[in-house]
Enzyme design. Sequence first.
Site, PDB file in Angstrom:
ATOM      1  N   CYS A  96       0.822  -1.214   0.000  1.00 15.71           N
ATOM      2  CA  CYS A  96       0.000   0.000   0.000  1.00 15.71           C
ATOM      3  C   CYS A  96       0.852   1.260   0.000  1.00 15.71           C
ATOM      4  CB  CYS A  96      -0.925  -0.045   1.221  1.00 15.71           C
ATOM      5  SG  CYS A  96      -1.669   1.521   1.609  1.00 15.71           S
ATOM      6  N   CYS A 117      -1.570   1.794  -3.013  1.00 16.94           N
ATOM      7  CA  CYS A 117      -2.548   2.867  -2.789  1.00 16.94           C
ATOM      8  C   CYS A 117      -1.930   4.270  -2.757  1.00 16.94           C
ATOM      9  CB  CYS A 117      -3.270   2.670  -1.455  1.00 16.94           C
ATOM     10  SG  CYS A 117      -3.459   0.969  -0.926  1.00 16.94           S
ATOM     11  N   LYS A 132      -0.151   5.504  -6.018  1.00 16.73           N
ATOM     12  CA  LYS A 132      -1.227   5.514  -7.041  1.00 16.73           C
ATOM     13  C   LYS A 132      -2.141   6.727  -6.850  1.00 16.73           C
ATOM     14  CE  LYS A 132      -4.991   4.137  -6.130  1.00 16.73           C
ATOM     15  NZ  LYS A 132      -5.572   2.833  -6.033  1.00 16.73           N
ATOM     16  N   TYR A 137      -9.028  -2.945 -12.000  1.00 17.64           N
ATOM     17  CA  TYR A 137      -8.675  -1.920 -11.013  1.00 17.64           C
ATOM     18  C   TYR A 137      -7.302  -1.259 -11.290  1.00 17.64           C
ATOM     19  CZ  TYR A 137      -9.067  -0.885  -5.889  1.00 17.64           C
ATOM     20  OH  TYR A 137      -9.181  -0.328  -4.658  1.00 17.64           O
ATOM     21  N   GLU A 181      -6.620   2.245 -13.320  1.00 18.93           N
ATOM     22  CA  GLU A 181      -6.194   3.390 -12.503  1.00 18.93           C
ATOM     23  C   GLU A 181      -4.878   3.951 -13.036  1.00 18.93           C
ATOM     24  OE1 GLU A 181      -8.053   2.563  -8.067  1.00 18.93           O
ATOM     25  OE2 GLU A 181      -6.034   1.867  -8.477  1.00 18.93           O
ATOM     26  N   HIS A 200     -26.524  20.446   0.801  1.00 21.68           N
ATOM     27  CA  HIS A 200     -26.633  21.114  -0.482  1.00 21.68           C
ATOM     28  C   HIS A 200     -25.658  22.276  -0.559  1.00 21.68           C
ATOM     29  CE1 HIS A 200     -28.681  22.044  -4.177  1.00 21.68           C
ATOM     30  NE2 HIS A 200     -28.833  23.297  -3.808  1.00 21.68           N
ATOM     31  N   GLU A 209     -25.358  14.366  -2.097  1.00 23.80           N
ATOM     32  CA  GLU A 209     -26.780  14.491  -1.742  1.00 23.80           C
ATOM     33  C   GLU A 209     -27.676  13.736  -2.729  1.00 23.80           C
ATOM     34  OE1 GLU A 209     -28.713  18.380  -2.095  1.00 23.80           O
ATOM     35  OE2 GLU A 209     -27.129  19.028  -3.458  1.00 23.80           O
TER      36      GLU A 209
HETATM   37  P1  FAD Z   1       1.315  -6.265   1.853  1.00 21.95           P
HETATM   38  O1  FAD Z   1       1.007  -4.831   2.095  1.00 21.95           O
HETATM   39  O2  FAD Z   1       1.588  -6.652   0.448  1.00 21.95           O
HETATM   40  O3  FAD Z   1       2.573  -6.608   2.778  1.00 21.95           O
HETATM   41  C1  FAD Z   1       3.257  -7.825   2.726  1.00 21.95           C
HETATM   42  C2  FAD Z   1       4.700  -7.601   3.170  1.00 21.95           C
HETATM   43  O4  FAD Z   1       5.300  -8.848   3.479  1.00 21.95           O
HETATM   44  C3  FAD Z   1       5.548  -6.985   2.078  1.00 21.95           C
HETATM   45  O5  FAD Z   1       6.280  -5.901   2.588  1.00 21.95           O
HETATM   46  C4  FAD Z   1       6.482  -8.118   1.664  1.00 21.95           C
HETATM   47  O6  FAD Z   1       7.708  -7.650   1.177  1.00 21.95           O
HETATM   48  C5  FAD Z   1       6.619  -8.857   2.975  1.00 21.95           C
HETATM   49  N1  FAD Z   1       7.025 -10.266   2.848  1.00 21.95           N
HETATM   50  C6  FAD Z   1       6.598 -11.189   1.947  1.00 21.95           C
HETATM   51  N2  FAD Z   1       7.146 -12.392   2.202  1.00 21.95           N
HETATM   52  C7  FAD Z   1       7.933 -12.219   3.292  1.00 21.95           C
HETATM   53  C8  FAD Z   1       8.743 -13.107   4.053  1.00 21.95           C
HETATM   54  N3  FAD Z   1       8.827 -14.402   3.746  1.00 21.95           N
HETATM   55  N4  FAD Z   1       9.429 -12.599   5.107  1.00 21.95           N
HETATM   56  C9  FAD Z   1       9.354 -11.299   5.435  1.00 21.95           C
HETATM   57  N5  FAD Z   1       8.598 -10.425   4.766  1.00 21.95           N
HETATM   58  C10 FAD Z   1       7.876 -10.880   3.710  1.00 21.95           C
HETATM   59  N6  FAD Z   1      -6.003  -1.108  -1.554  1.00 21.95           N
HETATM   60  C11 FAD Z   1      -6.856  -0.160  -1.114  1.00 21.95           C
HETATM   61  O7  FAD Z   1      -7.511  -0.351  -0.096  1.00 21.95           O
HETATM   62  N7  FAD Z   1      -7.016   1.021  -1.795  1.00 21.95           N
HETATM   63  C12 FAD Z   1      -6.320   1.305  -2.897  1.00 21.95           C
HETATM   64  O8  FAD Z   1      -6.471   2.374  -3.480  1.00 21.95           O
HETATM   65  C13 FAD Z   1      -5.396   0.331  -3.366  1.00 21.95           C
HETATM   66  N8  FAD Z   1      -4.654   0.585  -4.462  1.00 21.95           N
HETATM   67  C14 FAD Z   1      -3.724  -0.322  -4.855  1.00 21.95           C
HETATM   68  C15 FAD Z   1      -2.937  -0.009  -5.957  1.00 21.95           C
HETATM   69  C16 FAD Z   1      -1.989  -0.894  -6.388  1.00 21.95           C
HETATM   70  C17 FAD Z   1      -1.133  -0.527  -7.570  1.00 21.95           C
HETATM   71  C18 FAD Z   1      -1.795  -2.129  -5.693  1.00 21.95           C
HETATM   72  C19 FAD Z   1      -0.747  -3.108  -6.153  1.00 21.95           C
HETATM   73  C20 FAD Z   1      -2.574  -2.454  -4.612  1.00 21.95           C
HETATM   74  C21 FAD Z   1      -3.545  -1.546  -4.175  1.00 21.95           C
HETATM   75  N9  FAD Z   1      -4.363  -1.816  -3.073  1.00 21.95           N
HETATM   76  C22 FAD Z   1      -5.264  -0.883  -2.653  1.00 21.95           C
HETATM   77  C23 FAD Z   1      -4.267  -3.101  -2.353  1.00 21.95           C
HETATM   78  C24 FAD Z   1      -3.428  -2.991  -1.062  1.00 21.95           C
HETATM   79  O9  FAD Z   1      -2.186  -2.422  -1.336  1.00 21.95           O
HETATM   80  C25 FAD Z   1      -3.259  -4.373  -0.451  1.00 21.95           C
HETATM   81  O10 FAD Z   1      -4.531  -4.956  -0.292  1.00 21.95           O
HETATM   82  C26 FAD Z   1      -2.577  -4.324   0.903  1.00 21.95           C
HETATM   83  O11 FAD Z   1      -1.326  -3.736   0.817  1.00 21.95           O
HETATM   84  C27 FAD Z   1      -2.457  -5.740   1.467  1.00 21.95           C
HETATM   85  O12 FAD Z   1      -1.804  -5.707   2.701  1.00 21.95           O
HETATM   86  P2  FAD Z   1      -1.101  -7.014   3.279  1.00 21.95           P
HETATM   87  O13 FAD Z   1      -0.686  -6.669   4.659  1.00 21.95           O
HETATM   88  O14 FAD Z   1      -1.954  -8.181   3.065  1.00 21.95           O
HETATM   89  O15 FAD Z   1       0.188  -7.229   2.366  1.00 21.95           O
HETATM   90  P1  NA7 Z   2      -7.530  -8.313 -11.196  1.00 21.58           P
HETATM   91  O1  NA7 Z   2      -8.590  -7.543 -10.520  1.00 21.58           O
HETATM   92  O2  NA7 Z   2      -7.314  -9.734 -10.867  1.00 21.58           O
HETATM   93  O3  NA7 Z   2      -7.731  -8.139 -12.782  1.00 21.58           O
HETATM   94  C1  NA7 Z   2      -6.839  -8.698 -13.694  1.00 21.58           C
HETATM   95  C2  NA7 Z   2      -7.051  -8.064 -15.057  1.00 21.58           C
HETATM   96  O4  NA7 Z   2      -6.062  -8.553 -15.956  1.00 21.58           O
HETATM   97  C3  NA7 Z   2      -8.394  -8.416 -15.654  1.00 21.58           C
HETATM   98  O5  NA7 Z   2      -8.819  -7.355 -16.471  1.00 21.58           O
HETATM   99  C4  NA7 Z   2      -8.060  -9.663 -16.482  1.00 21.58           C
HETATM  100  O6  NA7 Z   2      -8.937  -9.853 -17.561  1.00 21.58           O
HETATM  101  C5  NA7 Z   2      -6.696  -9.292 -16.997  1.00 21.58           C
HETATM  102  N1  NA7 Z   2      -5.850 -10.449 -17.308  1.00 21.58           N
HETATM  103  C6  NA7 Z   2      -5.640 -11.533 -16.539  1.00 21.58           C
HETATM  104  N2  NA7 Z   2      -4.754 -12.356 -17.118  1.00 21.58           N
HETATM  105  C7  NA7 Z   2      -4.404 -11.773 -18.285  1.00 21.58           C
HETATM  106  C8  NA7 Z   2      -3.501 -12.123 -19.312  1.00 21.58           C
HETATM  107  N3  NA7 Z   2      -2.795 -13.235 -19.253  1.00 21.58           N
HETATM  108  N4  NA7 Z   2      -3.368 -11.289 -20.364  1.00 21.58           N
HETATM  109  C9  NA7 Z   2      -4.085 -10.138 -20.421  1.00 21.58           C
HETATM  110  N5  NA7 Z   2      -4.953  -9.740 -19.477  1.00 21.58           N
HETATM  111  C10 NA7 Z   2      -5.097 -10.559 -18.406  1.00 21.58           C
HETATM  112  O7  NA7 Z   2      -6.101  -7.653 -10.947  1.00 21.58           O
HETATM  113  P2  NA7 Z   2      -5.583  -6.195 -10.680  1.00 21.58           P
HETATM  114  O8  NA7 Z   2      -4.127  -6.339 -10.889  1.00 21.58           O
HETATM  115  O9  NA7 Z   2      -6.274  -5.139 -11.438  1.00 21.58           O
HETATM  116  O10 NA7 Z   2      -5.950  -5.954  -9.144  1.00 21.58           O
HETATM  117  C11 NA7 Z   2      -5.670  -6.881  -8.127  1.00 21.58           C
HETATM  118  C12 NA7 Z   2      -6.102  -6.313  -6.809  1.00 21.58           C
HETATM  119  O11 NA7 Z   2      -5.127  -5.409  -6.342  1.00 21.58           O
HETATM  120  C13 NA7 Z   2      -7.406  -5.564  -6.863  1.00 21.58           C
HETATM  121  O12 NA7 Z   2      -8.431  -6.372  -6.351  1.00 21.58           O
HETATM  122  C14 NA7 Z   2      -7.167  -4.362  -5.975  1.00 21.58           C
HETATM  123  O13 NA7 Z   2      -7.866  -4.518  -4.780  1.00 21.58           O
HETATM  124  C15 NA7 Z   2      -5.716  -4.307  -5.687  1.00 21.58           C
HETATM  125  P3  NA7 Z   2     -10.273 -10.784 -17.471  1.00 21.58           P
HETATM  126  O14 NA7 Z   2     -11.342  -9.889 -16.934  1.00 21.58           O
HETATM  127  O15 NA7 Z   2      -9.939 -11.917 -16.537  1.00 21.58           O
HETATM  128  O16 NA7 Z   2     -10.479 -11.216 -18.858  1.00 21.58           O
END
Ligand code: FAD
Ligand code: NA7
Length: 608
Positions: free
Chosen positions: A177, A182, A185, A320, A324, A583, A588
């Site tokens: 995040c 998040c 982004k 997503y 974004e 408003h 609203e």
């Molecule tokens: P993470 O935050 O992924 O943390 C896991 C940590 O564990 C990492 O630091 C990793 O390096 C570490 N780790 C892994 N394996 C090991 C190991 N063996 N030993 C030690 N450390 C380890 N969510 C929202 O709510 N709003 C948003 O707008 C949003 N935007 C997003 C945009 C993007 C581009 C992405 C990729 C995700 C977004 N998310 C958003 C999702 C959100 O970031 C995740 O749901 C959240 O970070 C999950 O938290 P977590 O604690 O499960 O794991």
């Molecule tokens: P999602 O929500 O799992 O979506 C994956 C997208 O990528 C979706 O549009 C898929 O299309 C597409 N897709 C999956 N595999 C392929 C391949 N091989 N080639 C082209 N396109 C593909 O993943 P996000 O990464 O957007 O988000 C993951 C979570 O992170 C999300 O829930 C947020 O909370 C944060 P499809 O619709 O399956 O045809």
Amino acid sequence: MSKQVVFHIGGWSSCGFYSKASNVLASLSILFPSRLKVVDHKYGSRDEYRSWLIGTSGSGFRDTFGISKASNQTSSPFAWIESSDGGNSFVGGCDDTLAWCKDFCAPKEEGGEEKAVHVDDGHTKGHGYDYDLVVIGGGSGGMAASKEAAKFGAKVAVLDFVKPSPAGSTWGLGGTCVNVGCIPKKLMHNAALIGEILSSDTEPFGFTAPQALEKGHSWEKMREAVQNHIRGLNFNYRVTLREKEVTYLNKLGKFVDAHTLSLTDKKGKVSQITSSRFIIATGGRPSPLNCEGGELAISSDDIFSLEQNPGKTLCVGASYIALECAGFLAGIGVDTEVAVRSILLRGFDREIADKIGAHMEDHGVKFRKGVVPAKLEKNGEGKIEVTFSDGTKDVYDTVFAAIGRSADTGKLGVENINLKVNERNGKIPTKFEQTSVPNVYAIGDVMEGCPELTPVAIQAGRHLARRLFDGSTTPMDYKNICTTVFTPMEFGTVGYNEEDAKEKFGCGSYEVYHSSFNPLEWSLSEHRGKHPAFAKVIVNKDTDAVLGIHYLGPHAGEVTQGFGVAMKKGVTYNDLLDTVGIHPTSAEVLTDLTVSKSSGKSADAKGC
Ligand code: FAD
Ligand code: NA7
């Protein structure tokens, strides 16, 4: 204390089904008089019962009952629950009544809440391990769980180690995040919103296009400011862990046995620690593009820290993250194309997903539909030539893949402790966040069935820590979680979308109220008119309960958050209409949605 349920049952005296259901109900009302009152509508014969229920056409009780599902019921018994507002909620016949009784007797906390009780994990005060709890992963969930557990006096360590992305990106403490999700982004999305205001909205409000536009957008400046902000957050996380007396270890953890982890640091030095309990909070990582040359693509692990503007970019994936990122890239002036395998935003409301697509297209994002990349290769100029599945080709500076995320469990040594993992996606199945190994728990993105969202991981982590170290039995509630998609037109959503409501409740059992409207702050800018904002509420016709709230427009996250609370509290459509709006705001609109989709009337809002 839970409210008393007033349960009505109608039937004829010698009907076996009626007798069975009414006897069970009667017993329950004797056992739980404060929770259940039964009103029995008993008729002496089948004819008497049918004349009460059905009558002559349109005159029976059933016809005035007002619930579509009830209108087909002719058999005995006929059961319903009287609601406090005088309305009724249909239950069904004998089987439905017995199922209701079973649920009524299932273990629940006071207040009707489910209790989360774990399998005994063997934890005792004098356990003799190094720690009471070791949390593997210092992301959103892991940080929250470790700090909460320490609050109750537990001796806690949190491990966080970032394995470099295939393109070589690494980052600091705090997980996805903060570093690659998040936070960067949303900041880059904000850059795009600022660009849109500067280029299109300033003039009618009396400002002339400022110098800023002439200079254009500087990726380098934005990147530096965003990365500095992230470094500040990384530092604050370290400080709070120290303040809360949680030991932070920048080491990669791997299970040796169910109470021992081997730890590897940056230099490859290996050590071991033991703990009574573990929480796996290792999150997920972007799935790699698995076509020829797929390694040339970058992912969300890399995009926010790129040294230079990505140039002409192909975004692969249409959900997503892909949308974004495509949205903010186009918004800051990057030539952006999206390769869509099937549909936009699978799982979200289709009508709104289509509106988002149309808006993005008008904002400069190109969509290449029904294709996936078949091959990526570097050309002589260092650019990437992409061959698509339909045989077409194009050349890009950057290919950005966002095709889903896989749980980060590959190197955790789960096989050493026989921990069950879903082979397809690496996710860990749990019951109340407890895995198949009783002293090992899992939260956040790594847990099967957990929506991949930061606040979900945080909340689940806090609840789990309270259960493990403070005697709580409160489960994490994964229902009705609100979220926002930060596409150029933001989309906030909570509850059922229209497609899911149809599948779950059946056509005709819900009503959609909707409105297309022009937010006041857009009304002076000509370019805004083509894509109005939109709101939609889905309502259960039988119970008036709101099933879903969807809002497409400015500040969607801010608008949706409060409605998330309302959904958690079981808001009805009438409650929304009864709420006095603020408003003039966009939010609203959700207190004044009176045009139903089934009426066929236009959703275009009129007036001020
Ligand atoms: P993470 O935050 O992924 O943390 C896991 C940590 O564990 C990492 O630091 C990793 O390096 C570490 N780790 C892994 N394996 C090991 C190991 N063996 N030993 C030690 N450390 C380890 N969510 C929202 O709510 N709003 C948003 O707008 C949003 N935007 C997003 C945009 C993007 C581009 C992405 C990729 C995700 C977004 N998310 C958003 C999702 C959100 O970031 C995740 O749901 C959240 O970070 C999950 O938290 P977590 O604690 O499960 O794991
Ligand atoms: P999602 O929500 O799992 O979506 C994956 C997208 O990528 C979706 O549009 C898929 O299309 C597409 N897709 C999956 N595999 C392929 C391949 N091989 N080639 C082209 N396109 C593909 O993943 P996000 O990464 O957007 O988000 C993951 C979570 O992170 C999300 O829930 C947020 O909370 C944060 P499809 O619709 O399956 O045809």
